[in-house]
Design a protein around this motif. Structure first.
Motif, PDB file in Angstrom:
ATOM      1  N   ARG A 318       0.900  -1.197   0.135  1.00 51.85           N
ATOM      2  CA  ARG A 318      -0.030  -0.018   0.058  1.00 51.85           C
ATOM      3  C   ARG A 318       0.812   1.292   0.021  1.00 51.85           C
ATOM      4  O   ARG A 318       0.532   2.263   0.571  1.00 51.85           O
ATOM      5  N   GLY A 319       2.055   1.110  -0.887  1.00 49.57           N
ATOM      6  CA  GLY A 319       2.715   2.459  -0.848  1.00 49.57           C
ATOM      7  C   GLY A 319       4.109   2.261  -0.138  1.00 49.57           C
ATOM      8  O   GLY A 319       4.739   3.114  -0.060  1.00 49.57           O
ATOM      9  N   ARG A 320       4.394   1.094   0.238  1.00 44.85           N
ATOM     10  CA  ARG A 320       5.869   1.067   0.835  1.00 44.85           C
ATOM     11  C   ARG A 320       6.779   1.369  -0.215  1.00 44.85           C
ATOM     12  O   ARG A 320       6.818   0.759  -1.143  1.00 44.85           O
ATOM     13  N   ARG A 321       7.896   1.927   0.161  1.00 43.67           N
ATOM     14  CA  ARG A 321       9.066   2.512  -0.628  1.00 43.67           C
ATOM     15  C   ARG A 321      10.223   1.731   0.110  1.00 43.67           C
ATOM     16  O   ARG A 321      10.397   1.750   1.414  1.00 43.67           O
ATOM     17  N   GLU A 322      11.038   1.263  -0.881  1.00 45.69           N
ATOM     18  CA  GLU A 322      12.329   0.608  -0.526  1.00 45.69           C
ATOM     19  C   GLU A 322      13.289   0.669  -1.588  1.00 45.69           C
ATOM     20  O   GLU A 322      13.087   0.875  -2.560  1.00 45.69           O
ATOM     21  N   ILE A 323      14.636   0.698  -0.928  1.00 46.37           N
ATOM     22  CA  ILE A 323      15.714   0.679  -1.775  1.00 46.37           C
ATOM     23  C   ILE A 323      16.054  -0.661  -2.281  1.00 46.37           C
ATOM     24  O   ILE A 323      16.454  -1.499  -1.394  1.00 46.37           O
ATOM     25  N   LEU A 324      16.471  -1.038  -3.320  1.00 46.15           N
ATOM     26  CA  LEU A 324      16.738  -2.162  -3.818  1.00 46.15           C
ATOM     27  C   LEU A 324      18.110  -2.150  -4.825  1.00 46.15           C
ATOM     28  O   LEU A 324      18.311  -1.578  -5.785  1.00 46.15           O
ATOM     29  N   ALA A 325      19.096  -2.964  -4.353  1.00 47.72           N
ATOM     30  CA  ALA A 325      20.254  -2.873  -5.084  1.00 47.72           C
ATOM     31  C   ALA A 325      20.145  -3.679  -6.077  1.00 47.72           C
ATOM     32  O   ALA A 325      19.967  -4.797  -6.342  1.00 47.72           O
ATOM     33  N   LEU A 326      20.954  -3.155  -7.428  1.00 50.47           N
ATOM     34  CA  LEU A 326      20.906  -3.879  -8.447  1.00 50.47           C
ATOM     35  C   LEU A 326      22.327  -4.969  -8.632  1.00 50.47           C
ATOM     36  O   LEU A 326      22.161  -6.014  -9.225  1.00 50.47           O
ATOM     37  N   LEU A 429       4.667  -9.778 -17.475  1.00 53.08           N
ATOM     38  CA  LEU A 429       5.547  -8.809 -17.248  1.00 53.08           C
ATOM     39  C   LEU A 429       6.872  -9.321 -16.397  1.00 53.08           C
ATOM     40  O   LEU A 429       7.935  -8.978 -16.319  1.00 53.08           O
ATOM     41  N   ALA A 430       6.262 -10.151 -15.172  1.00 46.77           N
ATOM     42  CA  ALA A 430       7.106 -10.352 -14.061  1.00 46.77           C
ATOM     43  C   ALA A 430       8.321 -11.369 -14.795  1.00 46.77           C
ATOM     44  O   ALA A 430       9.602 -11.140 -13.978  1.00 46.77           O
ATOM     45  N   ALA A 431       8.127 -11.874 -15.881  1.00 47.34           N
ATOM     46  CA  ALA A 431       9.241 -12.702 -16.281  1.00 47.34           C
ATOM     47  C   ALA A 431      10.440 -11.958 -17.010  1.00 47.34           C
ATOM     48  O   ALA A 431      11.349 -12.406 -16.937  1.00 47.34           O
ATOM     49  N   LYS A 432      10.020 -10.689 -17.338  1.00 49.08           N
ATOM     50  CA  LYS A 432      10.850  -9.898 -18.062  1.00 49.08           C
ATOM     51  C   LYS A 432      11.343  -8.710 -17.237  1.00 49.08           C
ATOM     52  O   LYS A 432      11.999  -7.794 -17.797  1.00 49.08           O
ATOM     53  N   VAL A 433      10.582  -8.400 -16.014  1.00 50.69           N
ATOM     54  CA  VAL A 433      10.791  -6.970 -15.583  1.00 50.69           C
ATOM     55  C   VAL A 433      12.246  -6.614 -15.155  1.00 50.69           C
ATOM     56  O   VAL A 433      12.468  -5.516 -15.197  1.00 50.69           O
ATOM     57  N   ARG A 434      13.093  -7.733 -14.791  1.00 51.75           N
ATOM     58  CA  ARG A 434      14.565  -7.036 -14.594  1.00 51.75           C
ATOM     59  C   ARG A 434      15.083  -6.307 -15.842  1.00 51.75           C
ATOM     60  O   ARG A 434      16.047  -5.514 -15.730  1.00 51.75           O
ATOM     61  N   GLY A 435      14.832  -7.112 -16.955  1.00 44.77           N
ATOM     62  CA  GLY A 435      15.400  -6.258 -18.014  1.00 44.77           C
ATOM     63  C   GLY A 435      15.148  -4.944 -18.435  1.00 44.77           C
ATOM     64  O   GLY A 435      15.317  -4.065 -19.217  1.00 44.77           O
ATOM     65  N   TYR A 436      13.639  -4.546 -17.817  1.00 46.34           N
ATOM     66  CA  TYR A 436      13.357  -3.132 -18.008  1.00 46.34           C
ATOM     67  C   TYR A 436      13.893  -2.267 -16.918  1.00 46.34           C
ATOM     68  O   TYR A 436      13.487  -0.789 -16.954  1.00 46.34           O
ATOM     69  N   LEU A 437      14.748  -2.632 -16.272  1.00 48.23           N
ATOM     70  CA  LEU A 437      15.266  -1.653 -15.103  1.00 48.23           C
ATOM     71  C   LEU A 437      16.668  -1.381 -15.047  1.00 48.23           C
ATOM     72  O   LEU A 437      17.464  -2.055 -15.525  1.00 48.23           O
ATOM     73  N   ARG A 438      17.073  -0.056 -14.871  1.00 48.59           N
ATOM     74  CA  ARG A 438      18.235   0.397 -14.682  1.00 48.59           C
ATOM     75  C   ARG A 438      18.584   1.130 -13.662  1.00 48.59           C
ATOM     76  O   ARG A 438      17.391   1.799 -12.745  1.00 48.59           O
ATOM     77  N   ALA A 439      19.781   1.352 -13.060  1.00 48.02           N
ATOM     78  CA  ALA A 439      20.103   2.056 -11.963  1.00 48.02           C
ATOM     79  C   ALA A 439      19.424   3.454 -11.844  1.00 48.02           C
ATOM     80  O   ALA A 439      19.667   4.198 -12.790  1.00 48.02           O
ATOM     81  N   GLY A 440      19.178   3.940 -10.889  1.00 52.11           N
ATOM     82  CA  GLY A 440      18.334   5.124 -10.503  1.00 52.11           C
ATOM     83  C   GLY A 440      17.027   5.171 -10.677  1.00 52.11           C
ATOM     84  O   GLY A 440      16.324   6.202 -10.543  1.00 52.11           O
ATOM     85  N   ASP A 441      16.435   4.067 -11.301  1.00 52.46           N
ATOM     86  CA  ASP A 441      15.077   4.170 -11.649  1.00 52.46           C
ATOM     87  C   ASP A 441      14.276   4.178 -10.322  1.00 52.46           C
ATOM     88  O   ASP A 441      14.251   3.603  -9.069  1.00 52.46           O
ATOM     89  N   ILE A 442      12.990   4.935 -10.238  1.00 52.59           N
ATOM     90  CA  ILE A 442      11.934   4.998  -9.471  1.00 52.59           C
ATOM     91  C   ILE A 442      10.687   4.407  -9.981  1.00 52.59           C
ATOM     92  O   ILE A 442      10.029   4.952 -11.280  1.00 52.59           O
ATOM     93  N   VAL A 443      10.220   3.162  -9.410  1.00 52.70           N
ATOM     94  CA  VAL A 443       9.353   2.411  -9.920  1.00 52.70           C
ATOM     95  C   VAL A 443       8.057   2.186  -9.184  1.00 52.70           C
ATOM     96  O   VAL A 443       8.309   1.754  -8.044  1.00 52.70           O
ATOM     97  N   LEU A 444       7.018   2.664  -9.617  1.00 58.08           N
ATOM     98  CA  LEU A 444       5.779   2.346  -8.973  1.00 58.08           C
ATOM     99  C   LEU A 444       4.969   1.098  -9.513  1.00 58.08           C
ATOM    100  O   LEU A 444       4.728   0.968 -10.850  1.00 58.08           O
ATOM    101  N   VAL A 445       4.494   0.293  -8.788  1.00 56.20           N
ATOM    102  CA  VAL A 445       3.777  -0.942  -9.272  1.00 56.20           C
ATOM    103  C   VAL A 445       2.453  -0.881  -8.479  1.00 56.20           C
ATOM    104  O   VAL A 445       2.292  -0.715  -7.527  1.00 56.20           O
ATOM    105  N   LYS A 446       0.991  -0.598  -9.305  1.00 51.64           N
ATOM    106  CA  LYS A 446      -0.159  -0.561  -8.710  1.00 51.64           C
ATOM    107  C   LYS A 446      -1.143  -1.345  -9.640  1.00 51.64           C
ATOM    108  O   LYS A 446      -0.967  -1.224 -11.058  1.00 51.64           O
ATOM    109  N   GLY A 447      -2.151  -1.849  -9.040  1.00 57.31           N
ATOM    110  CA  GLY A 447      -2.961  -2.584  -9.915  1.00 57.31           C
ATOM    111  C   GLY A 447      -4.122  -3.152  -8.816  1.00 57.31           C
ATOM    112  O   GLY A 447      -3.900  -3.253  -7.758  1.00 57.31           O
TER     113      GLY A 447
END
Length: 474
Positions: A318-326, A429-447
């Motif tokens: 419900r909006g929890r923000r976290e930092i994840l290392a690549l 999308l879950a199967a491919k999502v890692r390839g969509y991300l790069r360092a510094g991105d801020i990503v919201l997931v909602k549905g």
């Protein structure tokens, strides 16, 4: 602490028959989370709870609430036999409410119910013994279960009440018999079951049917259907109060984001009030202001409640923000905003606005939204999804990936430069999502919960590793 239920009390409440004396320290409907000493309630859901009674007793349940003796337990003296298990759970809930001296607060709304319940839990617990459900237990079994679990010693209780169809809220509100009710907002959620937004407002207002004599009703005065809530309050409440940017009671003057906190300036009956909410977003501050009004309505100190609000953190999904290392590089990370628990047009607008408002570190971060279908919107579902592409907050985003057949309408309407990819299912999308991300991105997931974008969140977490926890959208 006194036992929650004795066999005699439970039998008297339900009209059931018991075979021995026992005491229960809790009430459970799930053997996976059952604790020794719980009364196990054999509800029928996807499976019949009677199939798990033996397992519950083996795990140390004090007794089981059943409508028939399960096979193999014919000689058991640990059964509370009733005519109907759900009706008996409701009876337990009513009995728990009747014997309680706690101040009861009922919370409903099209968005923000659970987050507001959790805000109130934090604020009330700082000034007394507060009882609230550990999850979003707001339906026909969740409300009586929450009541049945209410300790005798509770000084406050927060009961979340939701609905999917007309006529659901009033019976639950009458069961809870709250002293104070709060309506967070009225928006186009569950429109498939209602003719219009006014019908949703009337259903939300039905929470006031349960108010005790002289009870207080508190609602968002900014919404277009506020007059419907006000009219209901005139009929059912001893006092009506509003919160919002236009309210003369609790007025939100301004908000600003700082380090994933929302700092709000407000006025309570003309007196200045400054408070912080441990998450980013004006909608959090708005509901926080309503929660302060609730605390004051049950007799608590306004300033103390406002200070304690800063200790609240949003629940998972419900909006929890976290930092994840690549990887192992110190600055190689993304920021994930997990708002995947549910969605409707109002909550999606709020979440996208939070993403749009987040400052870009050194101006180099990409802002990416991964949004899934909003369900149960009825005949307006195509228009509501296409409208997403025209939201002002979209202009501040770099990419929008969409999931689900309904969100295809939004994806097709997006400007080409912001159009990410569309997937029919979250698993694709879950199967491919890692390839969509790069360092510094801020990503919201909602549905919406039914579209399963929480699996995209899980895939992101599995592909990376936690670096630091931050607080953070619904």
């Amino acid at each position: 602490m006194k036992p929650l239920w004795t066999s005699a009390e439970a039998a008297a409440a339900t009209g059931g028959a018991v075979g021995s004396d026992w005491t229960a320290s809790g009430v459970s409907i799930d053997t996976r989370t059952l604790a020794p000493g719980d009364l196990f309630v054999a509800l029928k859901a996807a499976r019949d709870g009677h199939e798990f009674v033996a397992q519950a007793l083996e795990k140390g349940a004090a007794a089981a609430l059943v409508s028939h003796v399960p096979e193999g337990l014919e000689g058991s003296n640990k059964l509370l036999l009733v005519g109907d298990v759900l009706a008996a759970l409701e009876d337990l809930g009513r009995a728990a409410r009747a014997r309680s001296a706690a101040k009861i607060i009922g919370v409903t709304g099209s968005a923000g119910k659970t987050s507001t319940k959790e805000m109130l839990r934090v604020m009330l617990a700082a000034q007394g013994f507060c009882h609230a459900a550990e999850a979003s237990y707001n339906n026909h079994w969740g409300v009586p279960l929450t009541l049945a679990r209410m300790p005798l010693e509770a000084e406050f209780a927060v009961i979340e009440i939701g609905m999917n169809h007309p006529g659901e809220i009033a019976p639950l509100a009458k069961m809870a018999a709250p002293h104070v009710v709060m309506i967070t907002t009225v928006a186009a959620a569950h429109m498939a079951a209602f003719e219009n937004i006014e019908g949703i407002a009337a259903e939300k207002a039905a929470i006031m049917d349960g108010l005790t004599e002289g009870g207080v009703a508190i609602w968002n005065g900014d919404i277009g259907t506020a007059s419907i809530l006000a009219a209901k309050a005139a009929q059912c409440a001893g006092r009506g109060l509003t919160f919002g940017t236009t309210s003369e009671d609790y007025r939100l003057v301004s908000t600003r984001l700082k380090d994933n906190m929302t700092i709000a300036e407000a006025e309570a009956f003309g007196e200045a009030l400054v408070f912080k909410v441990g998450a980013a977003g004006q909608h959090f501050a708005m509901n926080g202001l309503g929660a302060i009004a609730v605390c004051e309505a049950v007799g608590l100190d306004r300033a103390v409640a406002a200070a304690d609000l800063a200790r609240w953190e949003p629940p998972a999904g419900r909006g929890r923000r976290e930092i994840l290392a690549l990887d192992e590089v110190e600055d190689d990370h993304i920021e994930l905003i997990d708002d995947a628990f549910n969605a409707n047009p109002a909550s999606l607008v709020a979440s996208l606005q939070v993403l749009a408002d987040i400052a870009r570190p050194e101006g180099r971060s990409r802002k990416i939204a991964i949004i899934g279908d909003m369900l149960e919107l009825g005949v307006s579902e195509f228009d509501e999804h296409a409208r997403v592409a025209r939201l002002p907050s979209i202009a501040a985003l770099d990419l929008v990936h969409c999931v689900g057949p309904l969100m295809l309408h939004a994806w097709e309407a997006l400007p080409t430069e912001q159009q990410g990819d569309w997937f029919e299912t979250a698993d694709e999308l879950a199967a491919k999502v890692r390839g969509y991300l790069r360092a510094g991105d801020i990503v919201l997931v909602k549905g919406s919960k039914g579209i399963g974008v929480s699996r995209v969140v899980s895939a992101i977490r599995l592909a990376m590793r936690p670096k630091t926890e931050r607080r953070g959208i619904e």
